[in-house]
Structure formats: structure tokens, C-alpha cells
Design a protein around this motif. Structure first.
Motif, PDB file in Angstrom:
ATOM      1  N   LYS A  79       0.807  -1.204   0.000  1.00  0.00           N
ATOM      2  CA  LYS A  79       0.000   0.000   0.000  1.00  0.00           C
ATOM      3  C   LYS A  79       0.842   1.258   0.000  1.00  0.00           C
ATOM      4  O   LYS A  79       0.384   2.341  -0.284  1.00  0.00           O
ATOM      5  CB  LYS A  79      -0.953  -0.017   1.187  1.00  0.00           C
ATOM      6  N   TYR A  99       1.906   2.975  -3.658  1.00  0.00           N
ATOM      7  CA  TYR A  99       0.808   3.665  -4.326  1.00  0.00           C
ATOM      8  C   TYR A  99       0.483   3.138  -5.720  1.00  0.00           C
ATOM      9  O   TYR A  99      -0.368   3.681  -6.388  1.00  0.00           O
ATOM     10  CB  TYR A  99       1.043   5.181  -4.381  1.00  0.00           C
ATOM     11  N   LYS A 100       1.154   2.108  -6.189  1.00  0.00           N
ATOM     12  CA  LYS A 100       0.858   1.554  -7.502  1.00  0.00           C
ATOM     13  C   LYS A 100      -0.127   0.395  -7.327  1.00  0.00           C
ATOM     14  O   LYS A 100       0.193  -0.757  -7.611  1.00  0.00           O
ATOM     15  CB  LYS A 100       2.144   1.093  -8.179  1.00  0.00           C
ATOM     16  N   CYS A 110      -7.359  -0.145  -5.492  1.00  0.00           N
ATOM     17  CA  CYS A 110      -7.930  -0.339  -4.161  1.00  0.00           C
ATOM     18  C   CYS A 110      -9.431  -0.592  -4.241  1.00  0.00           C
ATOM     19  O   CYS A 110     -10.126   0.012  -5.049  1.00  0.00           O
ATOM     20  CB  CYS A 110      -7.679   0.890  -3.294  1.00  0.00           C
ATOM     21  N   TRP A 113      -5.680  -3.586  -1.132  1.00  0.00           N
ATOM     22  CA  TRP A 113      -4.693  -3.086  -2.093  1.00  0.00           C
ATOM     23  C   TRP A 113      -4.303  -4.238  -3.005  1.00  0.00           C
ATOM     24  O   TRP A 113      -3.783  -5.260  -2.536  1.00  0.00           O
ATOM     25  CB  TRP A 113      -3.443  -2.569  -1.384  1.00  0.00           C
ATOM     26  N   GLN A 173      -5.006   4.024  -6.576  1.00  0.00           N
ATOM     27  CA  GLN A 173      -4.347   4.703  -5.459  1.00  0.00           C
ATOM     28  C   GLN A 173      -3.364   5.764  -5.953  1.00  0.00           C
ATOM     29  O   GLN A 173      -3.174   6.791  -5.303  1.00  0.00           O
ATOM     30  CB  GLN A 173      -3.627   3.691  -4.577  1.00  0.00           C
ATOM     31  N   GLU A 174      -2.775   5.546  -7.113  1.00  0.00           N
ATOM     32  CA  GLU A 174      -1.764   6.455  -7.645  1.00  0.00           C
ATOM     33  C   GLU A 174      -2.384   7.757  -8.155  1.00  0.00           C
ATOM     34  O   GLU A 174      -1.882   8.838  -7.886  1.00  0.00           O
ATOM     35  CB  GLU A 174      -1.024   5.736  -8.782  1.00  0.00           C
ATOM     36  N   HIS A 186      -5.844   8.533  -7.783  1.00  0.00           N
ATOM     37  CA  HIS A 186      -7.065   8.820  -7.020  1.00  0.00           C
ATOM     38  C   HIS A 186      -8.325   8.759  -7.879  1.00  0.00           C
ATOM     39  O   HIS A 186      -9.395   9.145  -7.433  1.00  0.00           O
ATOM     40  CB  HIS A 186      -6.987  10.176  -6.304  1.00  0.00           C
TER      41      HIS A 186
END
Length: 192
Positions: free
Chosen positions: A3, A6-7, A10, A146, A179-180, A182
Motif C-alpha cells: 500500500k 501507491y501503484k 484499491c 490493495w 491509489q496512484e 485517485h
């Protein structure tokens, strides 16, 4: 995978129900107890700490689609290294049922997840509990998965997982996001 890089894609589900064992909620109502009084209270319920909604959430991981999301490991924090026993989920449930508690779950090479109890945590100063000032949130529990973008991601499986988990918990919040960036990739309830 992780997590923190960030790649990830989610999956996030939120529930309105408080995941805290009701005995903690009752005990904490006065916000006027010492560390020793809390320790004595905790000792009196240790081994029986449970919230039914928290238990249902952990059970979902065990029973979903022939163990498709059965964790290998769990822990309170990183590193996630305690072997997960599907036949005895009492410790993960107890940790999630603790005020402000949470639990990390991991299935090697597949996903990591964190389930958090958004009830007030315990903060001590000079041997006394500090009464919280924040207002409790609308959603009292948050489940986040994640899935690493470095691995093949089956979006249809993630959508089905999201839909099934939300139906199981009878909740109205479920999204899939990058996550990268948003970017919301799928919102089960199509919020704007």
C-alpha cells in the motif's frame, strides 16, 4: 506489492455500524477513568472481546468464494507475519472490536487489506484518559484492499467482490479506485 508504493488498485467498503465491543462503549461513556481502572476492566473481558459486525467482516474473508480472499497472514501493524488460522478468528475479531482498533490481512502475491474501527481510540496523558474532541464519522468501519498494478488485475472479480461484500454488510459505500491517481474506477452506488 504494498500500500505504500501507491501503484495499486484499491477496493474500499465502509460500514455505518460501530465495530467496537459494546462493553467498551459503555465503560468509556464517562471518560473519567485511570489507566489502572481501564486495565482492570480490560482484564475482566479479555478473551471474550467481540463485536458481531466485526466478526461478520472477518468471516467474509474466510468464506468468500472458496477462500478466494482467505488471508495467509495478519497483524496489528507492519510487518504482517502472524499465520492466519481460518478455524480460529477470535484474535483478529478482538483486535478489530477494540476501540480504534484495526487489523492488517495479507494473501501473498494477491492483496493486502486493512480493516479499521473508526471509534475513538484511547489516548493517555499523565495516567488519565484524554477525552476525544473529534466527532465520530458517519462510517464507523473501513475495509480497504490493495491489489498491486504490477500483477494482472481482474476488474470483473474486483467488482464482484465489492458488490458481494457490500450486499453482505448491507452498506451503501463501495468504490474501486486507483491509489496512484485517485481516480474512481467504479462506484457501486454512483456517487458524484
Amino acid at each position: 506489492m504494498g500500500k505504500f508504493d501507491y501503484k495499486n488498485i484499491c477496493v474500499q467498503i465502509k460500514v455505518r455500524e460501530n465495530l467496537t465491543d459494546q462493553r467498551f462503549v459503555e465503560f468509556m461513556k464517562t471518560w473519567n477513568f485511570t489507566r489502572l481502572e481501564f486495565a482492570n476492566f480490560f482484564d475482566s473481558i479479555k478473551g471474550t472481546i467481540c463485536n458481531e459486525q466485526a466478526k461478520r467482516i472477518v468471516e467474509f474473508f474466510v468464506t468468500y468464494k472458496n477462500e478466494a480472499i482467505l488471508p495467509d497472514k495478519y497483524n496489528l501493524a507492519e510487518p504482517i507475519k502472524i499465520a492466519f488460522d481460518k478455524n480460529d478468528i477470535s484474535i483478529p475479531v478482538a483486535w478489530l472490536s477494540f476501540p480504534g482498533g484495526g487489523i492488517y490481512l495479507k494473501q501473498k502475491y494477491k492483496f493486502e487489506a486493512y480493516i479499521e474501527n473508526e471509534y475513538w481510540g484511547l489516548v493517555w496523558s499523565d495516567g488519565k484518559i484524554v477525552k476525544p474532541v473529534r466527532v465520530l464519522p458517519e462510517y464507523m468501519g473501513v475495509i480497504t484492499f490493495w491489489f498491486s498494478k504490477q500483477r494482472k488485475i481482474d476488474m470483473e472479480f474486483l467488482k464482484r467482490l465489492l458488490k458481494d461484500f457490500c450486499e453482505y454488510l448491507n452498506t451503501d459505500y463501495g468504490v474501486i479506485f486507483d491509489q496512484e491517481t485517485h481516480e474512481v474506477l467504479f462506484d457501486l452506488f454512483e456517487r458524484k
